[in-house]
Design an enzyme around this catalytic site. Structure first.
Site: not given
Ligand code: FAS
Ligand code: PHB
Length: 393
Positions: A204, A299
């Site tokens: 980082y 997280k």
């Molecule tokens: P999710 O969003 O993963 O899953 C929700 C599911 O519900 C999806 O599959 C969706 O299609 C479905 N859904 C939504 N509406 C619905 C409906 N009406 N009917 C049926 N299904 C529906 N976290 C990190 O720790 N590090 C990262 O680098 C990171 N990068 C990310 C990048 C992006 C673009 C996003 C959006 C999030 C990122 N996150 C990251 C956060 C991510 O990892 C979330 O914390 C994690 O996916 C949370 O998991 P869920 O709560 O299961 O939600």
């Molecule tokens: C990743 O590997 O996508 C990653 C790792 C650490 C972070 C965020 C994303 O804090």
């Protein structure tokens, strides 16, 4: 329309929250049905998080879905924080005796879906218009369309695991919902590159031009990020420009950043969000449906897993012993961890990013914090114990 499907727990969303919940419930002898709006191929290839806390990996292994994770996941015993080219290693092993594992979120999702289907679980993909009904009444259900048919899932409990843009949070009446939000004045441009990582542990980096992160996915794949304007258009960022910024921001004496073809790139806005309560009647929200953290603390996925471990314990008490105290305390118990994680994610975000148009006083405070991280074992222990994750309750 009479219900044509019945289960104990109707789960909306097959991301980490919904899939881990379904696995944990199965191990408690509690039946569930997963309703997912996207296709299986989409959810299994959606590139997102990359870091699993030890509590998360221990849980996945103990519940029998960690075989590939153990084979392909990379265990890390430290992380590097870099300020103006000077790199400082946070030694997880020495400070916490715990570790993290780098293993893509889409791999976790793949493993969980495979396990669910192998165990005869019901996961319906490409579901449309899922809508919880009667969550405060005697007959909760979820109506939805699937394969062109109107359907209804009768269930005792609905788990809203449908992410930040899902429908479940909207079921909670505004008059009982409190929302906390913070939008950060920057976003992350993330790339997946076909090049061996130039580091064994995450880096980082704070740099006057902006934050950068070197993460990993496999011996052949690197995951990297640069701080950008949250409204910046990915079209403004050629691969060459991205690598040029990464070279400048990650530069450190005696270290080389190898470049390679960019396979994917996207800009993600950064926000913190929490809704309270995380429940309404027999509707329980888990994961991004209830809270969002900036990814600086790695997280999001881990917090989703923590929520569903609390929910599973409470549901087991209710279904097996008719005790509702755990369900009644669900939000309160989850929110204790949610706010701890919000604090850590916010701290890491403010420590590592250039605050656009920030005031000079704030910058001096940030520099003092960076120096403190570089020199204080106490501060490094604080970062380490939060980064590897506090034990799951
Ligand atoms: P999710 O969003 O993963 O899953 C929700 C599911 O519900 C999806 O599959 C969706 O299609 C479905 N859904 C939504 N509406 C619905 C409906 N009406 N009917 C049926 N299904 C529906 N976290 C990190 O720790 N590090 C990262 O680098 C990171 N990068 C990310 C990048 C992006 C673009 C996003 C959006 C999030 C990122 N996150 C990251 C956060 C991510 O990892 C979330 O914390 C994690 O996916 C949370 O998991 P869920 O709560 O299961 O939600
Ligand atoms: C990743 O590997 O996508 C990653 C790792 C650490 C972070 C965020 C994303 O804090």
């Amino acid at each position: 329309m009479a219900a044509d499907l019945e289960t104990q727990v109707g789960i909306i969303g097959a991301g980490p929250a919904g899939l881990v919940l379904s696995r944990l419930l199965r191990l408690q002898g509690i039946d569930s049905v997963l309703l997912e709006q996207r296709s299986r191929a989409y959810v299994e290839t959606r590139i997102r998080a990359g870091v699993l806390e030890q509590g998360s990996t221990d849980l996945l292994i103990e519940t029998g879905v960690g075989d590939r994770l153990m084979e392909e996941g990379a265990v890390h015993h430290g992380v590097n924080l870099q300020f103006d080219g000077e790199r400082h290693r946070i030694d997880f092993a020495a400070l916490t005796r715990r570790h993290i594992t780098v293993y893509g979120q889409q791999e976790v999702v793949k493993d969980l879906i495979a396990s669910e289907l192998a165990d005869g679980g019901t996961v319906l993909f490409e579901v449309e218009d899922a809508a919880p009904t009667d969550v405060t009444g005697p007959n909760p259900s979820v109506t939805f369309r699937h394969d062109g048919r109107d359907r209804e899932l009768s269930c005792a409990v609905v788990a809203g695991c449908d992410g930040f843009h899902g429908v479940c949070r909207g079921i909670i009446p505004h008059e009982v919902l409190t929302e906390y939000e913070r939008d950060y004045p920057f976003g992350w441009l993330g790339i997946l590159a076909a090049v061996a990582p130039s580091t064994e542990e995450l880096i980082y980096a704070y740099h006057p031009r902006g934050f950068a992160l070197h993460s990993l996915r496999s011996p052949e794949l690197s995951r990297l990020y640069v701080q950008v304007d949250p409204h910046d258009d990915i079209e403004n960022w050629s691969d060459e420009r991205i690598w040029s910024e990464l070279q400048l921001r990650l530069a450190s004496p005696g270290w080389t950043l190898e470049e390679g073809p960019v396979l994917e790139k996207a800009v993600t806005a950064m926000r913190s969000y929490v809704c309270e309560p995380m429940q309404h009647g027999n509707l329980f929200l888990a994961g991004d449906a209830a809270h969002i953290v900036p990814p600086t603390g790695a997280k999001g996925m881990n917090l989703a897993i923590a929520d569903v471990t609390v929910l599973t314990s409470a549901l087991a008490d209710w279904f097996h012993r008719s005790e509702r105290a755990g369900l009644d305390a669900y939000s309160r118990r989850c929110l204790e961890r949610v706010w701890r994680v919000q604090d850590f994610s916010n701290t890491m975000t403010e420590l590592m990013h250039v605050i656009p148009a920030g005031d000079p006083f704030a910058r001096q405070i940030q520099r003092a914090k960076q120096r403190y991280v570089a020199t204080s074992a106490a501060m490094q222990r604080t970062i380490a114990e939060n980064y590897v994750g506090l034990p799951l309750s």
